[in-house]
Design a protein around this motif. Structure first.
Motif, short mmCIF file in Angstrom:
data_model
loop_
_atom_site.label_atom_id
_atom_site.label_comp_id
_atom_site.label_asym_id
_atom_site.label_seq_id
_atom_site.Cartn_x
_atom_site.Cartn_y
_atom_site.Cartn_z
N GLU A 153 0.91 -1.09 -0.12
CA GLU A 153 0.33 -0.04 -0.20
C GLU A 153 0.68 1.22 -0.14
O GLU A 153 0.61 2.15 -0.58
N ALA A 154 1.99 1.31 0.83
CA ALA A 154 3.09 2.56 0.96
C ALA A 154 3.72 2.68 -0.69
O ALA A 154 3.96 3.55 -0.95
N ARG A 155 3.40 2.04 -1.47
CA ARG A 155 4.33 2.24 -2.78
C ARG A 155 3.09 2.41 -3.81
O ARG A 155 3.62 3.12 -5.14
N ALA A 156 1.73 2.12 -3.89
CA ALA A 156 0.96 2.78 -4.29
C ALA A 156 0.31 3.46 -4.07
O ALA A 156 0.43 3.96 -3.35
N PRO A 159 -7.14 5.38 -4.13
CA PRO A 159 -7.60 6.28 -3.13
C PRO A 159 -7.19 5.60 -1.91
O PRO A 159 -8.29 4.29 -1.31
N ALA A 160 -7.74 6.62 -1.15
CA ALA A 160 -7.74 6.21 0.66
C ALA A 160 -6.34 5.76 0.95
O ALA A 160 -6.85 4.97 2.10
N ARG A 161 -5.53 5.97 0.12
CA ARG A 161 -4.08 5.37 0.50
C ARG A 161 -3.98 5.71 2.15
O ARG A 161 -3.41 4.67 3.40
N ASP A 162 -4.11 6.70 3.05
CA ASP A 162 -3.29 7.59 4.10
C ASP A 162 -4.34 6.47 5.17
O ASP A 162 -3.73 5.94 6.06
#
Length: 318
Positions: A153-156, A159-162
């Motif tokens: 997830e950190a590399r992508a 939407p709503a990543r954080d």
């Protein structure tokens, strides 16, 4: 009943992780000092030696996960062969984005997924002081799965990543803390939580911080005498019961002053003070400024604080 571990992990507000895959061969050692981030490492294959803040080294094997909540200095090195004394190198980024330690033409001995995150809470130092210096979870599949999800997830840029990252990091911290029995060797919150008697007292303090708790009442909840409870709590958690209660109340008060529009009187009542004036005196003694001033200062800091883009962070320095 309140869950102290879940509350503390949530209050830490873990954010913005970065990670990289590191492959190594032969003898190597990487040392970091003045570390401000929360460092983590998952051994995918091989072995590595971890030394934190000059303490005894820990050998990490395949499937082991190490988390350092707050390291002043740490070193990672090869196990076999052991690097010579004083030998240190830096990872080199290769064309495929993977980092390499040692001779790039030699067979890979060890693969690690390493990275860091930060705790967003201004009270992180207080909360981290209740955690061990280094937390090692050995061969836990659930921990390994969460680490890989965090890294992915950190590399992508989805939407709503954080939001998702914060939830994944909270889950990772909780899973790591409750699956690492080696951390119980030193005083801290975890050691208190696994004690059946002290667990009850800790949950009481977290569930009802507004109650006028005394040593006698907490000891009764724990089913111990006053003296036995005081000694047992101090030895397990590392601080006296009423000192822990005060720190927890002040942590909750600062959170309310930062994140809500509550008045001083309302905050005082929520954390167990009979009057706004008594709370103001205690809060000022604890933080160095009155509660109203603390709230105004926090508003200014959050409004004016610059955000450091991920691109400006040097992953070679992990």
């Amino acid at each position: 009943m309140s869950d102290p571990l879940a509350e503390i992990v949530t209050l830490l507000q873990p954010k913005a992780p970065f990670s990289k895959l590191v492959r190594s061969s032969g003898a190597w050692r990487v040392r970091r000092t003045g570390v401000e981030q929360v460092y983590y490492c998952l051994i995918l294959t091989g072995q590595a030696c971890l030394e934190v803040n000059g303490k005894a080294s820990v050998i990490l094997n395949e499937g082991d996960f190490a988390l350092i909540p707050a390291a002043y200095s740490f070193a990672m090195s090869s196990v076999n062969p052991k690097p010579p004394e004083g030998f240190e190198i830096l990872p080199v980024k290769e064309a495929d984005g993977i980092y390499r330690l040692g001779n790039p033409d030699s067979p890979v001995d060890t693969q690690q997924l390493i990275g860091f995150c930060v705790f967003g809470s201004p009270d992180a130092s207080l909360l981290v002081s209740l955690l061990p210096d280094v937390i090692v979870s050995r061969g836990e599949n659930r921990v390994g799965t969460l680490v890989k999800l965090v890294a992915d997830e950190a590399r992508a840029d989805r939407p709503a990543r954080d939001v998702l990252l914060q939830r994944l990091l909270e889950a990772l911290l909780i899973e790591t803390l409750r699956s690492a029995p080696e951390t119980l060797a030193s005083p801290g919150l975890l050691k208190g939580l696994v004690d059946d008697r002290l667990n009850i007292a800790l949950r009481c303090m977290h569930a009802k911080p507004d109650r006028n708790w005394t040593i006698a009442e907490l000891a009764k909840q724990a089913g111990l005498s006053r003296s036995a409870f005081f000694v047992r709590f101090n030895k397990a958690v590392g601080i006296a019961p009423m000192d822990y209660l005060l720190q927890w109340r002040m942590t909750l008060a600062k959170q309310m002053l930062r994140q809500t529009k509550c008045g001083v009187a309302e905050v005082a009542a929520h954390v167990g003070y009979g009057s706004a004036s008594a709370f103001s005196v205690a809060f000022s003694r604890h933080t160095g400024c009155p509660p109203a001033q603390y709230g105004r200062q926090t508003d200014r800091i959050e409004t004016n604080a610059p955000i450091k883009p991920a691109q400006q962070l040097n992953l070679d320095e992990i």
